[in-house]
Write a protein that holds these residues in place. Sequence first.
Motif, PDB file in Angstrom:
ATOM      1  N   GLY A  33       0.830  -1.198   0.000  1.00 53.36           N
ATOM      2  CA  GLY A  33       0.000   0.000   0.000  1.00 53.36           C
ATOM      3  C   GLY A  33       0.861   1.242   0.000  1.00 53.36           C
ATOM      4  O   GLY A  33       1.955   1.250   0.578  1.00 53.36           O
ATOM      5  N   GLU A  34       0.378   2.281  -0.636  1.00 53.95           N
ATOM      6  CA  GLU A  34       1.113   3.551  -0.692  1.00 53.95           C
ATOM      7  C   GLU A  34       1.476   4.006   0.719  1.00 53.95           C
ATOM      8  O   GLU A  34       0.675   3.880   1.649  1.00 53.95           O
ATOM      9  CB  GLU A  34       0.243   4.613  -1.377  1.00 53.95           C
ATOM     10  N   HIS A  35       2.672   4.528   0.879  1.00 52.61           N
ATOM     11  CA  HIS A  35       3.164   4.996   2.178  1.00 52.61           C
ATOM     12  C   HIS A  35       2.195   6.014   2.800  1.00 52.61           C
ATOM     13  O   HIS A  35       1.665   6.890   2.112  1.00 52.61           O
ATOM     14  CB  HIS A  35       4.505   5.712   2.016  1.00 52.61           C
ATOM     15  N   CYS A  36       2.048   5.914   4.114  1.00 53.59           N
ATOM     16  CA  CYS A  36       1.341   6.954   4.852  1.00 53.59           C
ATOM     17  C   CYS A  36       2.267   8.169   4.981  1.00 53.59           C
ATOM     18  O   CYS A  36       3.431   8.122   4.579  1.00 53.59           O
ATOM     19  CB  CYS A  36       0.918   6.432   6.234  1.00 53.59           C
ATOM     20  N   LEU A  50      -2.585  11.440   2.840  1.00 52.02           N
ATOM     21  CA  LEU A  50      -2.054  12.185   1.696  1.00 52.02           C
ATOM     22  C   LEU A  50      -1.251  11.260   0.787  1.00 52.02           C
ATOM     23  O   LEU A  50      -0.587  10.342   1.267  1.00 52.02           O
ATOM     24  CB  LEU A  50      -1.127  13.306   2.173  1.00 52.02           C
ATOM     25  N   PRO A  51      -1.262  11.520  -0.508  1.00 54.49           N
ATOM     26  CA  PRO A  51      -0.384  10.763  -1.397  1.00 54.49           C
ATOM     27  C   PRO A  51       1.085  11.090  -1.120  1.00 54.49           C
ATOM     28  O   PRO A  51       1.409  12.179  -0.631  1.00 54.49           O
ATOM     29  CB  PRO A  51      -0.783  11.212  -2.800  1.00 54.49           C
ATOM     30  N   ILE A  52       1.955  10.158  -1.420  1.00 58.29           N
ATOM     31  CA  ILE A  52       3.389  10.329  -1.183  1.00 58.29           C
ATOM     32  C   ILE A  52       3.893  11.639  -1.771  1.00 58.29           C
ATOM     33  O   ILE A  52       4.661  12.366  -1.138  1.00 58.29           O
ATOM     34  CB  ILE A  52       4.185   9.151  -1.777  1.00 58.29           C
ATOM     35  N   ARG A  53       3.477  11.954  -2.987  1.00 58.04           N
ATOM     36  CA  ARG A  53       3.991  13.139  -3.690  1.00 58.04           C
ATOM     37  C   ARG A  53       3.715  14.439  -2.943  1.00 58.04           C
ATOM     38  O   ARG A  53       4.421  15.421  -3.121  1.00 58.04           O
ATOM     39  CB  ARG A  53       3.418  13.201  -5.093  1.00 58.04           C
ATOM     40  N   GLU A  54       2.678  14.455  -2.090  1.00 55.76           N
ATOM     41  CA  GLU A  54       2.388  15.666  -1.321  1.00 55.76           C
ATOM     42  C   GLU A  54       3.296  15.789  -0.105  1.00 55.76           C
ATOM     43  O   GLU A  54       3.469  16.873   0.429  1.00 55.76           O
ATOM     44  CB  GLU A  54       0.921  15.689  -0.892  1.00 55.76           C
ATOM     45  N   VAL A  55       3.872  14.680   0.321  1.00 59.27           N
ATOM     46  CA  VAL A  55       4.746  14.671   1.492  1.00 59.27           C
ATOM     47  C   VAL A  55       6.210  14.725   1.066  1.00 59.27           C
ATOM     48  O   VAL A  55       7.012  15.435   1.664  1.00 59.27           O
ATOM     49  CB  VAL A  55       4.491  13.411   2.345  1.00 59.27           C
ATOM     50  N   SER A  78      -3.214   2.376  -3.813  1.00 56.67           N
ATOM     51  CA  SER A  78      -2.989   3.780  -3.463  1.00 56.67           C
ATOM     52  C   SER A  78      -3.705   4.170  -2.174  1.00 56.67           C
ATOM     53  O   SER A  78      -4.628   3.481  -1.713  1.00 56.67           O
ATOM     54  CB  SER A  78      -3.480   4.683  -4.596  1.00 56.67           C
ATOM     55  N   THR A  79      -3.292   5.278  -1.637  1.00 55.98           N
ATOM     56  CA  THR A  79      -3.956   5.840  -0.465  1.00 55.98           C
ATOM     57  C   THR A  79      -5.415   6.126  -0.771  1.00 55.98           C
ATOM     58  O   THR A  79      -6.290   5.819   0.035  1.00 55.98           O
ATOM     59  CB  THR A  79      -3.239   7.138  -0.019  1.00 55.98           C
ATOM     60  N   SER A  80      -5.699   6.686  -1.938  1.00 56.02           N
ATOM     61  CA  SER A  80      -7.097   7.000  -2.270  1.00 56.02           C
ATOM     62  C   SER A  80      -7.931   5.730  -2.390  1.00 56.02           C
ATOM     63  O   SER A  80      -9.101   5.716  -1.990  1.00 56.02           O
ATOM     64  CB  SER A  80      -7.192   7.853  -3.534  1.00 56.02           C
TER      65      SER A  80
END
Length: 158
Positions: free
Chosen positions: A82-85, A126-131, A105-107
């Motif tokens: 799963g996408e990283h928190c 949040l998606p990884i790209r936002e962090v 994905s997170t979504s």
Amino acid sequence: MVTEIEMGHLRRCVELAAEALAAGDEPFGSVLATADGTAVAEDRNRIADGDRTRHPEFALARWAAEHLTEEQRAGATVYTSGEHCVMCAAAHAWVGLGRIVYVSSTSQLVSWLDEMGVPPAPVRPLPIREVAPAVTVVGPIPELVEDVHRLHQRLHGA
């Protein structure tokens, strides 16, 4: 696009997620591979003891910081079910790891949990790209998404 070797790492992530679920944890699993594709570490979720920070992605970031050079970390890839928190994405970026390849994905996870009536997490999803905007991210991987979805359904009795 992922290679057959990468698909093998992703399948192992799903296996680790299933192991986590069987052990009473949430179904997440991750594999860390070097630039040549060699898996060097793996882990699964271990939050059942009450420590909600024991995510596999966070554990692999710590492992990489202790065992790999800066150059090796930059060339490494974390494969995960799963996408990283937010916490794990930050740890990944802080230790200078390379790519992330995730199955779901997170979504997708947020949607599944909402459908099952699971209350939201205490941290914004949040998606990884936002962090960690500089991290290269690949995912979701459609061929394995339903496997991860089923694990979350089992966790929540759906």
